[in-house]
Design an enzyme around this catalytic site. Sequence first.
Site, mmCIF file in Angstrom:
data_model
loop_
_atom_site.group_PDB
_atom_site.id
_atom_site.type_symbol
_atom_site.label_atom_id
_atom_site.label_comp_id
_atom_site.label_asym_id
_atom_site.label_seq_id
_atom_site.Cartn_x
_atom_site.Cartn_y
_atom_site.Cartn_z
ATOM 1 C CG HIS A 141 -2.119 -0.841 1.124
ATOM 2 N ND1 HIS A 141 -3.118 -0.597 0.212
ATOM 3 C CD2 HIS A 141 -2.495 -1.943 1.826
ATOM 4 C CE1 HIS A 141 -4.064 -1.507 0.350
ATOM 5 N NE2 HIS A 141 -3.719 -2.344 1.316
ATOM 6 C CB CYS A 210 -1.749 2.754 -5.438
ATOM 7 S SG CYS A 210 -2.609 1.177 -5.417
ATOM 8 N NE ARG A 219 -1.637 -1.084 -9.123
ATOM 9 C CZ ARG A 219 -2.854 -0.580 -9.033
ATOM 10 N NH1 ARG A 219 -3.017 0.746 -9.080
ATOM 11 N NH2 ARG A 219 -3.909 -1.353 -8.906
#
Length: 242
Positions: A141, A210, A219
């Site tokens: 993340h 991300c 990305r």
Amino acid sequence: MSVRLIVRTFSELCITAGALIILFVVYVLFWTGVKAAGATEGQIDDLQNRWARGAVAAPAPAPVPSASSPASDPQPSAPAPAPEAYRDGKPFAMLYIPRFGKGWEWPVLENTKVKTLQKGLGHYRGSAAAGAKGNFAVAGHRRTYGDPFKDFPKLRPGDAVLLTDGTTWFTYRIDRKPYRTVPSDVGVIDPVPRRSGYDGPGRYLTLTTCDPEWGSSHRLIAWAHLDATQPVTDGRPAAFHS
């Protein structure tokens, strides 16, 4: 219905909506981090307990370091034993990136499912094993659940990415600044990752997260090559301090 009642009802709806938005922001910014901290600590404890019991095969002989280049492929002095299969959803390694701070350390678990990434970093199933020929690919993340890759854009060529499976330290070196692409560009985690600049087989590592920071339309990708290995009995690699 009187104007006063309409205004009061509308005001109450606005207050309720505002409270829900505040609660959602608190959940995203604070509570997911609290949950991630507890879950991550649990994964680290699991790993340390397994390693303390000697539940990992003995390390292979360390490869002789060669000149650092994107295609460098350190070769072990003897055949390595077959690695233990990674268990789905379970931790099997620890990852350290000194560029992100002295205390930055995250467990790596097998698969990249939503629930897995809430506990740590996820190893793309089917990508190479730690230190093996091919591409060891990891997702994490950018924000929420501990913000592991919050500082991803700070990665620079030469930065160390250190990985241990409890027996061996693998030191990878970043080869270029992060590359931005779209989620459908799965070639970035190929054995020889597309657009990485690598022109042949090697021992590579790919990090993905991300972009933008609070979105997921794109990305960010970082590629590294294996630079050195050493057994954990020799202590931490010098790259921790470089």
